[in-house]
Write a protein that holds these residues in place. Structure first.
Motif, PDB file in Angstrom:
ATOM      1  N   HIS A 256       1.070  -1.159  -0.474  1.00  0.00           N
ATOM      2  CA  HIS A 256      -0.001  -0.097  -0.055  1.00  0.00           C
ATOM      3  C   HIS A 256       1.158   1.337   0.158  1.00  0.00           C
ATOM      4  CE1 HIS A 256      -3.665  -2.717   1.670  1.00  0.00           C
ATOM      5  NE2 HIS A 256      -4.020  -2.290   0.623  1.00  0.00           N
ATOM      6  N   PHE A 257       1.819   1.227   1.177  1.00  0.00           N
ATOM      7  CA  PHE A 257       3.124   1.867   0.934  1.00  0.00           C
ATOM      8  C   PHE A 257       3.682   2.943  -0.384  1.00  0.00           C
ATOM      9  CE2 PHE A 257       3.976   3.390   5.355  1.00  0.00           C
ATOM     10  CZ  PHE A 257       2.089   3.557   5.811  1.00  0.00           C
ATOM     11  N   VAL A 258       4.155   1.617  -1.167  1.00  0.00           N
ATOM     12  CA  VAL A 258       4.727   2.014  -1.985  1.00  0.00           C
ATOM     13  C   VAL A 258       3.796   2.095  -3.642  1.00  0.00           C
ATOM     14  CG1 VAL A 258       6.526   0.842  -4.237  1.00  0.00           C
ATOM     15  CG2 VAL A 258       6.531   0.198  -1.737  1.00  0.00           C
TER      16      VAL A 258
ATOM     17  N   THR B  60      -3.915   5.420   3.553  1.00  0.00           N
ATOM     18  CA  THR B  60      -3.701   4.053   3.228  1.00  0.00           C
ATOM     19  C   THR B  60      -3.352   3.443   4.700  1.00  0.00           C
ATOM     20  OG1 THR B  60      -1.417   4.094   3.585  1.00  0.00           O
ATOM     21  CG2 THR B  60      -2.183   4.124   1.143  1.00  0.00           C
ATOM     22  N   LEU B  61      -3.602   3.853   5.771  1.00  0.00           N
ATOM     23  CA  LEU B  61      -3.798   2.887   7.431  1.00  0.00           C
ATOM     24  C   LEU B  61      -4.568   2.880   7.664  1.00  0.00           C
ATOM     25  CD1 LEU B  61      -1.443   5.960   8.672  1.00  0.00           C
ATOM     26  CD2 LEU B  61      -0.989   3.092   8.381  1.00  0.00           C
ATOM     27  N   LEU B  62      -6.109   3.499   6.748  1.00  0.00           N
ATOM     28  CA  LEU B  62      -7.675   3.014   6.878  1.00  0.00           C
ATOM     29  C   LEU B  62      -7.740   1.861   6.897  1.00  0.00           C
ATOM     30  CD1 LEU B  62      -9.816   5.778   5.134  1.00  0.00           C
ATOM     31  CD2 LEU B  62      -9.088   5.227   7.594  1.00  0.00           C
ATOM     32  N   ASN B  63      -6.587   0.638   6.199  1.00  0.00           N
ATOM     33  CA  ASN B  63      -6.420  -0.572   6.502  1.00  0.00           C
ATOM     34  C   ASN B  63      -5.658  -1.338   7.475  1.00  0.00           C
ATOM     35  OD1 ASN B  63      -6.642  -3.700   6.083  1.00  0.00           O
ATOM     36  ND2 ASN B  63      -6.437  -2.800   3.580  1.00  0.00           N
ATOM     37  N   ASN B  64      -6.119  -1.005   8.697  1.00  0.00           N
ATOM     38  CA  ASN B  64      -5.115  -1.312   9.741  1.00  0.00           C
ATOM     39  C   ASN B  64      -6.550  -3.124  10.468  1.00  0.00           C
ATOM     40  OD1 ASN B  64      -7.693  -1.085  11.861  1.00  0.00           O
ATOM     41  ND2 ASN B  64      -7.280   1.038  10.898  1.00  0.00           N
ATOM     42  N   PRO B  65      -5.453  -3.731  11.256  1.00  0.00           N
ATOM     43  CA  PRO B  65      -5.643  -5.128  11.835  1.00  0.00           C
ATOM     44  C   PRO B  65      -6.889  -5.123  12.630  1.00  0.00           C
ATOM     45  CG  PRO B  65      -3.537  -4.447  12.817  1.00  0.00           C
ATOM     46  CD  PRO B  65      -4.060  -3.372  11.620  1.00  0.00           C
TER      47      PRO B  65
END
Length: 190
Positions: A65-67, A87-92
């Motif tokens: 996601h970051f790349v 993109t950090l909305l997709n977290n554990p």
């Protein structure tokens, strides 16, 4: 410092406040939207970065996601820092919801054309270890419409909001500047 806390909050309190703010989720969301609106850049640049991050968070390319955010932000000429942050909305905590929604939507889109795909409740660790690549096709087929809906569902409203906020701010600054120029040197307050 004048307005500093008497004691610094610990790790768990900071984590709790990041997930569930004391002032409420609605107020925290409004504050974050205002922060985005105050950032420098065009409405397309800012809203595109947020929308790109949200869209990438809805894809199954875990670890990339970051790349992908940095590369696509450069190609689309949108804010890379905002894309990375969102993109950090997709977290554990949200990952199972995203994966299940993408998988089921992919199975619905592909129908019976993908032979041997078990329903979600029939998946086992043995299946995932031996035939995990078979899950990639329904995940991609399901995450593509989710990502497109996520992108445009965030981009257009946020772009309008940011444009309106920047226009209102410019109008306030122009009114203040005009009022200051209208004053004579004897009327100015220091």
């Amino acid at each position: 410092m004048l307005f500093a806390r008497s004691r610094r909050p610990g790790f768990w309190e900071r984590t709790r406040m990041a997930v569930l703010p004391r002032t409420g989720l609605r107020r925290a969301m409004r504050y974050r939207i205002q922060r985005i609106g105050r950032m420098g850049g065009s409405p397309h640049y800012l809203a595109g970065g947020v929308a790109l991050g949200v869209a990438l968070a809805l894809t199954p390319w875990f670890g990339l996601h970051f790349v992908m955010a940095v590369v696509l932000a450069r190609i689309l000429r949108v804010s890379a820092p905002l894309a990375l942050a969102f993109t950090l909305l997709n977290n554990p905590w949200t990952l199972p919801i995203v994966v299940i929604a993408a998988y089921e939507l992919g199975r619905l889109i592909l129908g019976d054309s993908v032979a041997g795909l078990p329903p979600l409740d029939a998946l086992s660790w043995n299946y995932l270890l031996n035939e995990g690549e078979a899950l990639l096709l329904p995940l991609m087929a399901g995450s593509t419409p989710l990502a497109v809906l996520g992108y445009f569902g965030v981009y257009w409203p946020l772009r309008r909001k940011v444009a309106r906020m920047q226009q209102d701010r410019r109008a306030r600054l122009d009114a203040r500047r005009t009022a200051a120029l209208a004053l004579t040197p004897g009327q100015m307050v220091v």
